[in-house]
Design a protein around this motif. Sequence first.
Motif, short mmCIF file in Angstrom:
data_model
loop_
_atom_site.label_atom_id
_atom_site.label_comp_id
_atom_site.label_asym_id
_atom_site.label_seq_id
_atom_site.Cartn_x
_atom_site.Cartn_y
_atom_site.Cartn_z
N CYS A 145 0.70 -1.23 0.02
CA CYS A 145 -0.10 0.02 0.11
C CYS A 145 0.75 1.30 0.06
CB CYS A 145 -1.00 -0.10 1.05
SG CYS A 145 -2.01 1.53 1.42
N CYS A 161 -8.39 -3.85 -3.90
CA CYS A 161 -6.96 -3.13 -3.86
C CYS A 161 -6.25 -3.48 -5.08
CB CYS A 161 -6.41 -3.41 -2.41
SG CYS A 161 -4.74 -2.71 -2.46
N TYR A 201 -4.11 3.62 -3.29
CA TYR A 201 -5.07 3.76 -4.19
C TYR A 201 -6.30 4.20 -3.68
CZ TYR A 201 -2.21 1.83 -8.06
OH TYR A 201 -1.31 1.54 -8.92
N MET A 202 -6.81 3.71 -2.28
CA MET A 202 -7.91 4.13 -1.60
C MET A 202 -9.09 3.62 -2.24
SD MET A 202 -6.74 8.01 -0.29
CE MET A 202 -6.02 8.60 -1.71
N CYS A 241 -10.20 0.73 -1.58
CA CYS A 241 -10.69 0.08 -0.27
C CYS A 241 -11.54 1.01 0.64
CB CYS A 241 -9.46 -0.21 0.59
SG CYS A 241 -8.31 1.25 0.86
FE1 F3S Z 1 -3.73 1.03 0.04
FE2 F3S Z 1 -4.76 -0.91 -1.71
FE3 F3S Z 1 -6.37 0.91 -0.18
S1 F3S Z 1 -3.04 0.69 -2.01
S2 F3S Z 1 -5.05 2.78 0.27
S3 F3S Z 1 -4.97 -0.74 0.79
S4 F3S Z 1 -6.72 0.14 -2.07
#
Ligand code: F3S
Length: 104
Positions: A8, A49, A13-14, A16
């Motif tokens: 992460c 994710c 990417y957010m 989630c």
């Molecule tokens: Fe990180 Fe994946 Fe969420 S990269 S911010 S865990 S979508």
Amino acid sequence: TYIVTDNCIKCKYMDCVEVCPVDCFYEGENMLVIHPDECIDCGVCEPECPAEAIKPDTEPGLESWLKLNTEYAAQWPNITTKKDAPADAKEFDGVEGKLEKYFS
Ligand code: F3S
Ligand code: SF4
């Protein structure tokens, strides 16, 4: 519980955040973490994710990540809406040693 792990960092990417029914993500500068006591284990965030950074804590070898998620979920602000991922997120996908170099 599910937890956020190293990939992460700097990808952030957010996606989630959008899907979590209990809003249990917390935001650092370069990564998010899950609050292990608030996560209801629904599992919907894991396939969302793009960096495959979310894992169930039942996977072996993730004890230090569970500790990190617990510690920083207590310090960082809650995040409930997705923002734009970093422009260079793709360049950091799969990079080794992100915890040592870029954790924040
Ligand atoms: Fe990180 Fe994946 Fe969420 S990269 S911010 S865990 S979508
Ligand atoms: Fe939220 Fe469900 Fe992911 Fe836990 S497993 S962080 S409750 S979306």
